[in-house]
Design a protein around this motif. Structure first.
Motif, PDB file in Angstrom:
ATOM      1  N   GLY A 130       0.829  -1.201   0.000  1.00 58.30           N
ATOM      2  CA  GLY A 130       0.000   0.000   0.000  1.00 58.30           C
ATOM      3  C   GLY A 130       0.867   1.256   0.000  1.00 58.30           C
ATOM      4  N   PHE A 131       0.202   2.406  -0.003  1.00 52.77           N
ATOM      5  CA  PHE A 131       0.900   3.680  -0.145  1.00 52.77           C
ATOM      6  C   PHE A 131       0.405   4.701   0.869  1.00 52.77           C
ATOM      7  CE2 PHE A 131       1.246   1.593  -4.184  1.00 52.77           C
ATOM      8  CZ  PHE A 131       2.473   1.972  -4.703  1.00 52.77           C
ATOM      9  N   LEU A 132       1.324   5.545   1.294  1.00 45.83           N
ATOM     10  CA  LEU A 132       0.988   6.795   1.977  1.00 45.83           C
ATOM     11  C   LEU A 132       1.080   7.879   0.928  1.00 45.83           C
ATOM     12  CD1 LEU A 132       0.597   8.724   4.414  1.00 45.83           C
ATOM     13  CD2 LEU A 132       3.085   8.665   4.692  1.00 45.83           C
ATOM     14  N   MET A 133      -0.006   8.619   0.711  1.00 44.21           N
ATOM     15  CA  MET A 133      -0.061   9.605  -0.359  1.00 44.21           C
ATOM     16  C   MET A 133      -0.187  11.017   0.196  1.00 44.21           C
ATOM     17  SD  MET A 133       0.074   7.656  -3.085  1.00 44.21           S
ATOM     18  CE  MET A 133      -0.260   8.904  -4.329  1.00 44.21           C
ATOM     19  N   GLY A 134       0.564  11.932  -0.407  1.00 43.43           N
ATOM     20  CA  GLY A 134       0.407  13.344  -0.100  1.00 43.43           C
ATOM     21  C   GLY A 134      -0.589  13.961  -1.054  1.00 43.43           C
ATOM     22  N   PHE A 135      -1.863  13.644  -0.858  1.00 40.29           N
ATOM     23  CA  PHE A 135      -2.922  14.181  -1.719  1.00 40.29           C
ATOM     24  C   PHE A 135      -3.224  15.636  -1.358  1.00 40.29           C
ATOM     25  CE2 PHE A 135      -4.651   9.678  -2.398  1.00 40.29           C
ATOM     26  CZ  PHE A 135      -4.260   9.637  -3.723  1.00 40.29           C
ATOM     27  N   ALA A 136      -3.792  16.353  -2.315  1.00 40.81           N
ATOM     28  CA  ALA A 136      -4.178  17.747  -2.075  1.00 40.81           C
ATOM     29  C   ALA A 136      -5.184  17.854  -0.933  1.00 40.81           C
ATOM     30  CB  ALA A 136      -4.750  18.357  -3.350  1.00 40.81           C
ATOM     31  N   SER A 137      -6.024  16.836  -0.758  1.00 37.72           N
ATOM     32  CA  SER A 137      -7.040  16.864   0.298  1.00 37.72           C
ATOM     33  C   SER A 137      -6.481  16.491   1.664  1.00 37.72           C
ATOM     34  CB  SER A 137      -8.181  15.902  -0.057  1.00 37.72           C
ATOM     35  OG  SER A 137      -7.704  14.565  -0.137  1.00 37.72           O
ATOM     36  N   GLY A 138      -5.256  15.976   1.698  1.00 40.85           N
ATOM     37  CA  GLY A 138      -4.646  15.593   2.962  1.00 40.85           C
ATOM     38  C   GLY A 138      -3.798  14.341   2.807  1.00 40.85           C
ATOM     39  N   LEU A 139      -3.099  13.970   3.861  1.00 42.50           N
ATOM     40  CA  LEU A 139      -2.295  12.747   3.845  1.00 42.50           C
ATOM     41  C   LEU A 139      -3.223  11.554   4.006  1.00 42.50           C
ATOM     42  CD1 LEU A 139       0.765  13.850   6.019  1.00 42.50           C
ATOM     43  CD2 LEU A 139       0.334  14.166   3.568  1.00 42.50           C
ATOM     44  N   SER A 140      -3.062  10.571   3.125  1.00 45.81           N
ATOM     45  CA  SER A 140      -4.041   9.474   3.061  1.00 45.81           C
ATOM     46  C   SER A 140      -3.365   8.142   2.782  1.00 45.81           C
ATOM     47  CB  SER A 140      -5.061   9.737   1.948  1.00 45.81           C
ATOM     48  OG  SER A 140      -5.774  10.928   2.156  1.00 45.81           O
ATOM     49  N   TRP A 141      -4.028   7.074   3.236  1.00 45.10           N
ATOM     50  CA  TRP A 141      -3.689   5.733   2.786  1.00 45.10           C
ATOM     51  C   TRP A 141      -4.287   5.544   1.396  1.00 45.10           C
ATOM     52  CZ3 TRP A 141      -0.124   3.848   5.724  1.00 45.10           C
ATOM     53  CH2 TRP A 141      -0.158   4.010   7.117  1.00 45.10           C
ATOM     54  N   TYR A 142      -3.622   4.724   0.578  1.00 43.82           N
ATOM     55  CA  TYR A 142      -4.162   4.499  -0.765  1.00 43.82           C
ATOM     56  C   TYR A 142      -3.809   3.094  -1.235  1.00 43.82           C
ATOM     57  CZ  TYR A 142      -5.609   5.402  -5.559  1.00 43.82           C
ATOM     58  OH  TYR A 142      -6.252   5.367  -6.776  1.00 43.82           O
ATOM     59  N   ASN A 143      -4.815   2.400  -1.774  1.00 43.09           N
ATOM     60  CA  ASN A 143      -4.624   1.084  -2.370  1.00 43.09           C
ATOM     61  C   ASN A 143      -4.646   1.265  -3.882  1.00 43.09           C
ATOM     62  OD1 ASN A 143      -5.204  -1.525  -3.561  1.00 43.09           O
ATOM     63  ND2 ASN A 143      -5.672  -2.252  -1.492  1.00 43.09           N
ATOM     64  N   LEU A 144      -3.495   1.067  -4.505  1.00 45.20           N
ATOM     65  CA  LEU A 144      -3.376   1.329  -5.939  1.00 45.20           C
ATOM     66  C   LEU A 144      -4.196   0.353  -6.772  1.00 45.20           C
ATOM     67  CD1 LEU A 144      -1.813   3.329  -7.739  1.00 45.20           C
ATOM     68  CD2 LEU A 144       0.026   1.642  -7.897  1.00 45.20           C
ATOM     69  N   ASN A 145      -4.399  -0.849  -6.271  1.00 45.38           N
ATOM     70  CA  ASN A 145      -5.126  -1.862  -7.042  1.00 45.38           C
ATOM     71  C   ASN A 145      -6.634  -1.649  -7.010  1.00 45.38           C
ATOM     72  OD1 ASN A 145      -2.763  -3.335  -7.776  1.00 45.38           O
ATOM     73  ND2 ASN A 145      -2.700  -4.205  -5.718  1.00 45.38           N
ATOM     74  N   THR A 146      -7.162  -1.215  -5.858  1.00 41.43           N
ATOM     75  CA  THR A 146      -8.610  -1.044  -5.734  1.00 41.43           C
ATOM     76  C   THR A 146      -9.061   0.407  -5.872  1.00 41.43           C
ATOM     77  OG1 THR A 146      -8.538  -0.733  -3.325  1.00 41.43           O
ATOM     78  CG2 THR A 146      -8.645  -3.003  -4.156  1.00 41.43           C
ATOM     79  N   GLY A 147      -8.135   1.348  -5.703  1.00 41.84           N
ATOM     80  CA  GLY A 147      -8.498   2.759  -5.733  1.00 41.84           C
ATOM     81  C   GLY A 147      -9.076   3.261  -4.427  1.00 41.84           C
ATOM     82  N   GLU A 148      -9.071   2.416  -3.394  1.00 45.02           N
ATOM     83  CA  GLU A 148      -9.616   2.837  -2.106  1.00 45.02           C
ATOM     84  C   GLU A 148      -8.680   3.834  -1.433  1.00 45.02           C
ATOM     85  OE1 GLU A 148     -11.358   0.883   2.069  1.00 45.02           O
ATOM     86  OE2 GLU A 148     -10.474  -0.400   0.506  1.00 45.02           O
ATOM     87  N   GLN A 149      -9.280   4.833  -0.815  1.00 44.16           N
ATOM     88  CA  GLN A 149      -8.533   5.923  -0.185  1.00 44.16           C
ATOM     89  C   GLN A 149      -9.082   6.168   1.220  1.00 44.16           C
ATOM     90  OE1 GLN A 149      -8.721   9.448  -2.593  1.00 44.16           O
ATOM     91  NE2 GLN A 149      -7.906  10.818  -1.039  1.00 44.16           N
ATOM     92  N   LYS A 150      -8.181   6.387   2.188  1.00 47.82           N
ATOM     93  CA  LYS A 150      -8.603   6.650   3.559  1.00 47.82           C
ATOM     94  C   LYS A 150      -7.764   7.786   4.139  1.00 47.82           C
ATOM     95  CE  LYS A 150      -9.389   4.476   8.074  1.00 47.82           C
ATOM     96  NZ  LYS A 150      -9.298   3.221   8.862  1.00 47.82           N
ATOM     97  N   LEU A 151      -8.424   8.854   4.540  1.00 50.65           N
ATOM     98  CA  LEU A 151      -7.745  10.032   5.049  1.00 50.65           C
ATOM     99  C   LEU A 151      -7.081   9.758   6.402  1.00 50.65           C
ATOM    100  CD1 LEU A 151      -7.252  13.139   4.627  1.00 50.65           C
ATOM    101  CD2 LEU A 151      -9.295  13.502   6.039  1.00 50.65           C
ATOM    102  N   ILE A 152      -5.825  10.158   6.537  1.00 48.93           N
ATOM    103  CA  ILE A 152      -5.120  10.099   7.821  1.00 48.93           C
ATOM    104  C   ILE A 152      -5.278  11.421   8.558  1.00 48.93           C
ATOM    105  CG2 ILE A 152      -2.878   9.855   8.953  1.00 48.93           C
ATOM    106  CD1 ILE A 152      -2.017   8.129   6.555  1.00 48.93           C
TER     107      ILE A 152
END
Length: 362
Positions: A130-152
């Motif tokens: 999995g990935f820790l992403m620096g998204f514009a909406s905030g730091l989030s967990w991200y599953n590249l295979n499913t596209g699921e995103q969870k805000l940290i």
């Protein structure tokens, strides 16, 4: 004493490189298949990476010049944040403006990209996948295979900023700096430098001043020194680093000369302690000696905007951008937006980038 770029310009070589570009030709769509290659499965967003005519090697000056080669025609708008995955022997990186995650497999030479739900400035591999992403909406967990995103956690709420350059420290915490979205116009120092604690998932500001555009975040092998640059200042600083404290003992490591354009962008540290740094807008990537910051290796490129670099298996990978080029400039700089690589001198290897020391829950 003239810089290598000035010497090249005086010889007319930069113009030659711009005209020459890459011998591979243009690519249409997201996927391109070289002649004779097997066609990927339907719906795949990957292609075999092409090998192009190498840029002529320049000689002279105080630094040793290395020869770059385009290896993937990925047509990124703003390629950034390359990260080598040692187990997969693959390079991951972002197309920030294109909202994509990209991957190049060094064994199969295959390239693949995934659409992201929003702009991301940087990322880290998470423990156990999995990935820790620096998204514009905030730091989030991200599953590249499913596209699921969870805000940290949210990130600089109420400010016109977004996450930008980021790396894990040697203890597995994520250090990330911000980008003032309007800094070219308002020149305001409103962006901060933060650390996401891998144990508590709390965000802590670790620099005692604000800036415009964070870049050049990199740690030495021991993890007790950190490099940082506010790109518009054209100056790289080195700090004493501890995962329990804020940055201390700021020292000027290197400053661009008066005749240079652009500024330091993404960077990485090698096994000998050298700092490799992409100079956005200045047509080159350079290596700084750890003891004094002096440039000892230089890579002159046939386009103006290298953005960052990472090392894997003795190869320096260089991400690039074309989002600020005019239509005419894109024709003159066909290598812009593609992935480039340089074989490093014997004895220079990468330092493995730590993963974010927390398990991705999705």
């Amino acid at each position: 004493q003239h810089s290598v770029c000035e010497m090249a310009a005086s010889l007319g070589l930069i113009a030659l490189l711009s005209i020459m570009g890459c011998a591979c030709g243009a690519m249409t769509g997201e996927a391109h298949i070289p002649r004779g290659a097997m066609k990927p499965a339907a719906g795949s967003v990957k292609h075999q990476a092409e090998r192009c005519v190498a840029v002529p090697q320049l000689r002279g000056g105080g630094a040793t010049l290395l020869e770059p080669e385009e290896i993937v025609r990925c047509d990124n708008l703003l390629g950034e944040a390359p990260m080598w995955h040692e187990e997969e022997k693959a390079l991951y990186w972002l197309d920030i403006n294109g909202k994509k995650m990209c991957r190049y497999d060094s064994k199969s030479k295959e390239y693949k990209s995934w659409d992201l739900p929003e702009v991301a400035g940087s990322f880290a591999f998470a423990k156990s996948g999995g990935f820790l992403m620096g998204f514009a909406s905030g730091l989030s967990w991200y599953n590249l295979n499913t596209g699921e995103q969870k805000l940290i956690c949210a990130y600089e709420d109420g400010l016109p900023t977004r996450p930008n350059d980021g790396k894990c420290d040697r203890q597995g915490n994520f250090v990330i700096g911000s980008y003032n979205n309007n800094h070219r116009q308002d020149k305001k120092n409103i962006a901060g430098l933060w650390r996401l604690n891998a144990k508590t998932l709390e965000l802590e500001e670790i620099l005692d001043y604000r800036f415009r555009c964070s870049n050049t975040i990199a740690f030495n092998a021991h993890g007790d020194k950190m490099y940082f640059c506010d790109t518009p200042t054209q100056e790289i600083f080195r700090f004493d680093y501890s995962p329990e404290e804020k940055l201390k003992n700021k020292v000027s490591f290197w400053k661009m000369s008066e005749g240079d354009i652009g500024g330091p962008d993404g960077a990485t540290v090698d096994s000998q302690g050298g700092l490799w740094e992409a100079q956005a807008g200045n047509w080159k990537v350079v290596r700084h000696r750890p003891e004094d910051g002096a440039v000892d290796y230089e890579i002159v490129l046939p386009f103006n905007n290298p953005t960052s670099c990472a090392i894997g298996d003795g190869v320096l990978y260089i991400t690039t951008a074309r989002h600020r080029l005019s239509e005419q400039e894109r024709k003159e700089q066909p290598g812009a937006g593609q992935l480039w690589a340089v074989k490093l001198p014997q004895g220079i290897e990468g330092v493995p980038e730590p993963v974010f020391d927390c398990t991705c829950p999705i």
